[in-house]
Design a protein around this motif. Structure first.
Motif, PDB file in Angstrom:
ATOM      1  N   LEU A  62       0.804  -1.227   0.000  1.00 55.63           N
ATOM      2  CA  LEU A  62       0.000   0.000   0.000  1.00 55.63           C
ATOM      3  C   LEU A  62       0.833   1.271   0.000  1.00 55.63           C
ATOM      4  CD1 LEU A  62      -2.675  -1.189   2.579  1.00 55.63           C
ATOM      5  CD2 LEU A  62      -2.794  -1.273   0.097  1.00 55.63           C
ATOM      6  N   THR A  63       2.130   1.120  -0.041  1.00 59.93           N
ATOM      7  CA  THR A  63       3.013   2.292  -0.035  1.00 59.93           C
ATOM      8  C   THR A  63       2.769   3.147  -1.271  1.00 59.93           C
ATOM      9  OG1 THR A  63       4.693   1.063   1.192  1.00 59.93           O
ATOM     10  CG2 THR A  63       5.411   3.052   0.031  1.00 59.93           C
ATOM     11  N   GLY A  64       2.631   4.440  -1.058  1.00 63.84           N
ATOM     12  CA  GLY A  64       2.493   5.380  -2.159  1.00 63.84           C
ATOM     13  C   GLY A  64       1.066   5.743  -2.522  1.00 63.84           C
ATOM     14  N   PHE A  65       0.091   5.076  -1.943  1.00 63.79           N
ATOM     15  CA  PHE A  65      -1.302   5.413  -2.237  1.00 63.79           C
ATOM     16  C   PHE A  65      -1.796   6.526  -1.324  1.00 63.79           C
ATOM     17  CE2 PHE A  65      -1.103   1.022  -3.864  1.00 63.79           C
ATOM     18  CZ  PHE A  65      -1.582   1.244  -5.151  1.00 63.79           C
ATOM     19  N   ASP A  66      -2.664   7.369  -1.890  1.00 61.19           N
ATOM     20  CA  ASP A  66      -3.292   8.429  -1.104  1.00 61.19           C
ATOM     21  C   ASP A  66      -4.597   7.971  -0.463  1.00 61.19           C
ATOM     22  OD1 ASP A  66      -1.408  10.569  -1.949  1.00 61.19           O
ATOM     23  OD2 ASP A  66      -2.300  10.183  -3.926  1.00 61.19           O
ATOM     24  N   ALA A  67      -5.256   7.009  -1.122  1.00 59.56           N
ATOM     25  CA  ALA A  67      -6.578   6.587  -0.647  1.00 59.56           C
ATOM     26  C   ALA A  67      -6.832   5.144  -1.042  1.00 59.56           C
ATOM     27  CB  ALA A  67      -7.665   7.489  -1.228  1.00 59.56           C
ATOM     28  N   VAL A  68      -7.695   4.485  -0.270  1.00 63.98           N
ATOM     29  CA  VAL A  68      -8.183   3.144  -0.570  1.00 63.98           C
ATOM     30  C   VAL A  68      -9.706   3.206  -0.654  1.00 63.98           C
ATOM     31  CG1 VAL A  68      -8.479   0.790   0.293  1.00 63.98           C
ATOM     32  CG2 VAL A  68      -6.256   1.926   0.510  1.00 63.98           C
ATOM     33  N   CYS A  69     -10.250   2.669  -1.755  1.00 63.33           N
ATOM     34  CA  CYS A  69     -11.689   2.421  -1.858  1.00 63.33           C
ATOM     35  C   CYS A  69     -11.875   0.922  -1.687  1.00 63.33           C
ATOM     36  CB  CYS A  69     -12.225   2.882  -3.210  1.00 63.33           C
ATOM     37  SG  CYS A  69     -12.175   4.667  -3.467  1.00 63.33           S
ATOM     38  N   HIS A  70     -12.410   0.517  -0.564  1.00 66.97           N
ATOM     39  CA  HIS A  70     -12.430  -0.896  -0.194  1.00 66.97           C
ATOM     40  C   HIS A  70     -13.795  -1.507  -0.485  1.00 66.97           C
ATOM     41  CE1 HIS A  70     -11.834  -4.658   1.682  1.00 66.97           C
ATOM     42  NE2 HIS A  70     -12.376  -4.366   2.842  1.00 66.97           N
ATOM     43  N   LEU A  71     -13.862  -2.254  -1.610  1.00 68.07           N
ATOM     44  CA  LEU A  71     -15.084  -2.935  -2.022  1.00 68.07           C
ATOM     45  C   LEU A  71     -15.040  -4.437  -1.772  1.00 68.07           C
ATOM     46  CD1 LEU A  71     -15.472  -1.326  -5.577  1.00 68.07           C
ATOM     47  CD2 LEU A  71     -16.523  -0.525  -3.467  1.00 68.07           C
ATOM     48  N   GLY A 106       0.954   4.973   5.384  1.00 64.38           N
ATOM     49  CA  GLY A 106       0.777   6.407   5.183  1.00 64.38           C
ATOM     50  C   GLY A 106      -0.420   6.797   4.347  1.00 64.38           C
ATOM     51  N   VAL A 107      -1.326   5.852   4.079  1.00 64.67           N
ATOM     52  CA  VAL A 107      -2.571   6.178   3.367  1.00 64.67           C
ATOM     53  C   VAL A 107      -3.456   7.010   4.291  1.00 64.67           C
ATOM     54  CG1 VAL A 107      -4.632   5.238   2.250  1.00 64.67           C
ATOM     55  CG2 VAL A 107      -2.426   4.053   2.022  1.00 64.67           C
ATOM     56  N   THR A 108      -4.011   8.101   3.773  1.00 64.90           N
ATOM     57  CA  THR A 108      -4.755   9.009   4.650  1.00 64.90           C
ATOM     58  C   THR A 108      -6.265   8.893   4.535  1.00 64.90           C
ATOM     59  OG1 THR A 108      -4.586  10.756   2.988  1.00 64.90           O
ATOM     60  CG2 THR A 108      -2.896  10.709   4.722  1.00 64.90           C
ATOM     61  N   ARG A 109      -6.784   8.402   3.398  1.00 67.66           N
ATOM     62  CA  ARG A 109      -8.230   8.284   3.216  1.00 67.66           C
ATOM     63  C   ARG A 109      -8.599   6.823   2.978  1.00 67.66           C
ATOM     64  NH1 ARG A 109     -10.205  13.701   1.889  1.00 67.66           N
ATOM     65  NH2 ARG A 109     -12.298  12.809   1.792  1.00 67.66           N
ATOM     66  N   THR A 152     -13.396   2.683  12.895  1.00 67.75           N
ATOM     67  CA  THR A 152     -13.554   3.892  13.720  1.00 67.75           C
ATOM     68  C   THR A 152     -12.449   3.975  14.769  1.00 67.75           C
ATOM     69  OG1 THR A 152     -15.954   3.917  13.398  1.00 67.75           O
ATOM     70  CG2 THR A 152     -15.100   5.105  15.311  1.00 67.75           C
ATOM     71  N   ALA A 153     -12.063   2.837  15.318  1.00 74.18           N
ATOM     72  CA  ALA A 153     -11.005   2.824  16.334  1.00 74.18           C
ATOM     73  C   ALA A 153      -9.657   3.257  15.765  1.00 74.18           C
ATOM     74  CB  ALA A 153     -10.893   1.424  16.935  1.00 74.18           C
ATOM     75  N   LEU A 154      -9.475   3.160  14.457  1.00 73.53           N
ATOM     76  CA  LEU A 154      -8.210   3.558  13.821  1.00 73.53           C
ATOM     77  C   LEU A 154      -8.185   5.025  13.420  1.00 73.53           C
ATOM     78  CD1 LEU A 154      -7.696   0.472  11.466  1.00 73.53           C
ATOM     79  CD2 LEU A 154      -6.448   0.962  13.576  1.00 73.53           C
ATOM     80  N   ALA A 155      -9.340   5.675  13.430  1.00 69.19           N
ATOM     81  CA  ALA A 155      -9.425   7.051  12.947  1.00 69.19           C
ATOM     82  C   ALA A 155      -8.644   8.002  13.847  1.00 69.19           C
ATOM     83  CB  ALA A 155     -10.883   7.487  12.871  1.00 69.19           C
ATOM     84  N   ASP A 156      -7.835   8.860  13.225  1.00 68.56           N
ATOM     85  CA  ASP A 156      -7.115   9.907  13.960  1.00 68.56           C
ATOM     86  C   ASP A 156      -6.726  11.003  12.982  1.00 68.56           C
ATOM     87  OD1 ASP A 156      -4.887   8.947  12.529  1.00 68.56           O
ATOM     88  OD2 ASP A 156      -4.063   7.844  14.233  1.00 68.56           O
ATOM     89  N   ASP A 157      -5.813  11.876  13.380  1.00 66.56           N
ATOM     90  CA  ASP A 157      -5.440  13.004  12.526  1.00 66.56           C
ATOM     91  C   ASP A 157      -4.772  12.562  11.228  1.00 66.56           C
ATOM     92  OD1 ASP A 157      -6.467  14.721  14.394  1.00 66.56           O
ATOM     93  OD2 ASP A 157      -4.527  15.223  15.305  1.00 66.56           O
ATOM     94  N   ASP A 158      -4.223  11.356  11.202  1.00 65.06           N
ATOM     95  CA  ASP A 158      -3.493  10.892  10.030  1.00 65.06           C
ATOM     96  C   ASP A 158      -4.257   9.884   9.176  1.00 65.06           C
ATOM     97  OD1 ASP A 158      -1.155  12.357  10.755  1.00 65.06           O
ATOM     98  OD2 ASP A 158      -0.712  10.803  12.245  1.00 65.06           O
ATOM     99  N   PHE A 159      -5.347   9.370   9.704  1.00 70.41           N
ATOM    100  CA  PHE A 159      -6.081   8.310   9.000  1.00 70.41           C
ATOM    101  C   PHE A 159      -7.569   8.595   9.104  1.00 70.41           C
ATOM    102  CE2 PHE A 159      -8.014   4.028   8.723  1.00 70.41           C
ATOM    103  CZ  PHE A 159      -7.489   3.627   7.501  1.00 70.41           C
ATOM    104  N   ARG A 225     -11.878  16.705   4.010  1.00 69.69           N
ATOM    105  CA  ARG A 225     -11.698  15.707   5.056  1.00 69.69           C
ATOM    106  C   ARG A 225     -12.484  16.050   6.308  1.00 69.69           C
ATOM    107  NH1 ARG A 225      -9.005  14.756   9.703  1.00 69.69           N
ATOM    108  NH2 ARG A 225      -7.965  12.727   9.996  1.00 69.69           N
ATOM    109  N   GLU A 226     -12.470  17.306   6.698  1.00 67.93           N
ATOM    110  CA  GLU A 226     -13.120  17.698   7.950  1.00 67.93           C
ATOM    111  C   GLU A 226     -14.636  17.517   7.887  1.00 67.93           C
ATOM    112  OE1 GLU A 226     -12.441  21.414   5.426  1.00 67.93           O
ATOM    113  OE2 GLU A 226     -11.292  19.622   6.016  1.00 67.93           O
ATOM    114  N   GLN A 227     -15.195  17.456   6.686  1.00 63.20           N
ATOM    115  CA  GLN A 227     -16.635  17.290   6.547  1.00 63.20           C
ATOM    116  C   GLN A 227     -17.057  15.842   6.738  1.00 63.20           C
ATOM    117  OE1 GLN A 227     -19.235  19.748   5.808  1.00 63.20           O
ATOM    118  NE2 GLN A 227     -20.256  17.928   6.631  1.00 63.20           N
TER     119      GLN A 227
END
Length: 346
Positions: A62-71, A106-109, A152-159, A225-227
């Motif tokens: 997953l290195t280098g990705f900005d986002a994951v869409c998990h289907l 380092g994926v953020t979304r 939800t338990a993983l959510a923080d400022d970086d994820f 992101r904040e929304q």
């Protein structure tokens, strides 16, 4: 963004991948390819592909990705009932491990394909919003609850995870699923003359076109992101809740010469709920759904005719997910853990 789509060779993934590309995103797929050749018509254009079982993903993938869409998931209740423990392993535990690996890389979304089936039996007659209680009636629905909690338990400022609680999907995809109610009733009407109901048709169900689900993924991917951080959204349109018998009647109206019939012993479906999709309409203006069930039925009729679909093919392993799994196992290509057996290319 550089986006990883898990399950990109599935029903929704085959629609989402080209949509993301058209919007300017760089897309890579990840799929174990259980359904890669389950096509109706030409395959979508290929993208770079990590041919991996979801259970084997590690941070280095997953290195280098900005986002994951998990289907990627075991995609319906019959498969879930076939082996409940596998449903929890793949749909829940592997989902959380994927998110942990994404966060470590380092994926953020992280956009998670959840489901309105977690509402299950419905706790009352009102349309359910995202604060409603859960009453799942299948391992599939329960696995979505556990996954949302773990993410939800993983959510923080970086994820930043987001949960798309999709209504019941319908509509054409190059990797068509025939085990979805609108797709099934339309094929039955067109190819046999009967709109055949397996239940008594009295259950409520929210319905949403595959393209509108994918449009929601794109809108939430691009939303501030904040929304949307760590929020759940019912995906669909509030006016698109139907009694199953109403869907059957719509199909009969669209498909000339077809009539509604009931299977012997048809009884009530325990999955019975309406949902409100007002939250995403209010908070994510980039999401503009385009489809109604009637339009979707008309689209399916045209696609079925254009591709020369027969009832034998529709009801066979190519378009019925449980039958596909059983056929692969019967041929010795999949083991009991739904892993490819020795000799199948990795």
């Amino acid at each position: 963004m550089r986006v990883l789509v898990t399950g990109h060779h599935g029903y929704l993934g085959s629609v989402l991948t080209p949509l993301l590309q058209a919007a300017g995103h760089e897309v890579t797929g990840l799929d174990t390819d259980l359904y890669a050749d389950c096509l109706l018509g030409p395959a979508p254009a290929e993208v770079p592909n990590l041919r991996l079982d979801l259970r084997d993903v590690r941070p280095e993938h997953l290195t280098g990705f900005d986002a994951v869409c998990h289907l990627a998931a075991l995609c319906n209740d019959p498969i879930g009932n076939l082996n409940a423990e596998l449903t929890y392993d793949i749909n829940h535990r592997a989902t959380v491990r994927l998110a942990e690996a994404a966060k470590a890389a380092g994926v953020t979304r992280f956009l998670f394909s959840s489901s309105c089936s977690l509402y299950g039996a419905g706790l009352d007659d009102r349309p359910l919003d995202e604060q409603a209680g859960f009453a799942p009636v299948t391992p599939y629905g329960e696995s979505k609850i556990f996954s949302e909690q773990g993410l939800t338990a993983l959510a923080d400022d970086d994820f930043s995870p987001v949960f798309l609680r999709n209504a019941t999907a319908y509509g054409f995809s190059p990797r068509l699923r025939g085990d979805l109610v609108v797709n099934d009733l339309t094929a039955s009407a067109l190819l046999t003359g009967e709109v055949r109901l397996l239940s008594d048709g009295t259950a409520w169900r929210p319905l949403v076109h595959a393209e509108d689900i994918c449009a929601a993924f794109l809108a939430l991917l691009e939303a501030p992101r904040e929304q949307v951080h760590a929020k759940a959204y019912n995906i669909g349109v509030s006016s698109e809740n139907y009694l199953i018998r109403e869907v059957a009647e719509l199909v009969a109206e669209v498909v000339d010469g077809s009539t509604v019939t009931f299977a012997g012993g048809a009884s009530a479906d325990s999955r019975n709920y309406r949902v409100s999709c007002d939250l995403i309409a209010a908070e994510v203006p980039g999401f503009q759904p385009r489809w109604t069930v009637r339009k979707g039925i008309e689209e399916l009729v045209e696609a079925y005719q254009r591709h020369g679909l027969t009832i034998e093919v529709f009801r066979g392993e190519r378009h019925q997910r449980l039958r596909r799994i059983q056929a692969l196992q019967g041929a010795g290509r999949l083991d009991q853990e739904l892993r490819w057996t020795a000799g199948v290319p990795a």
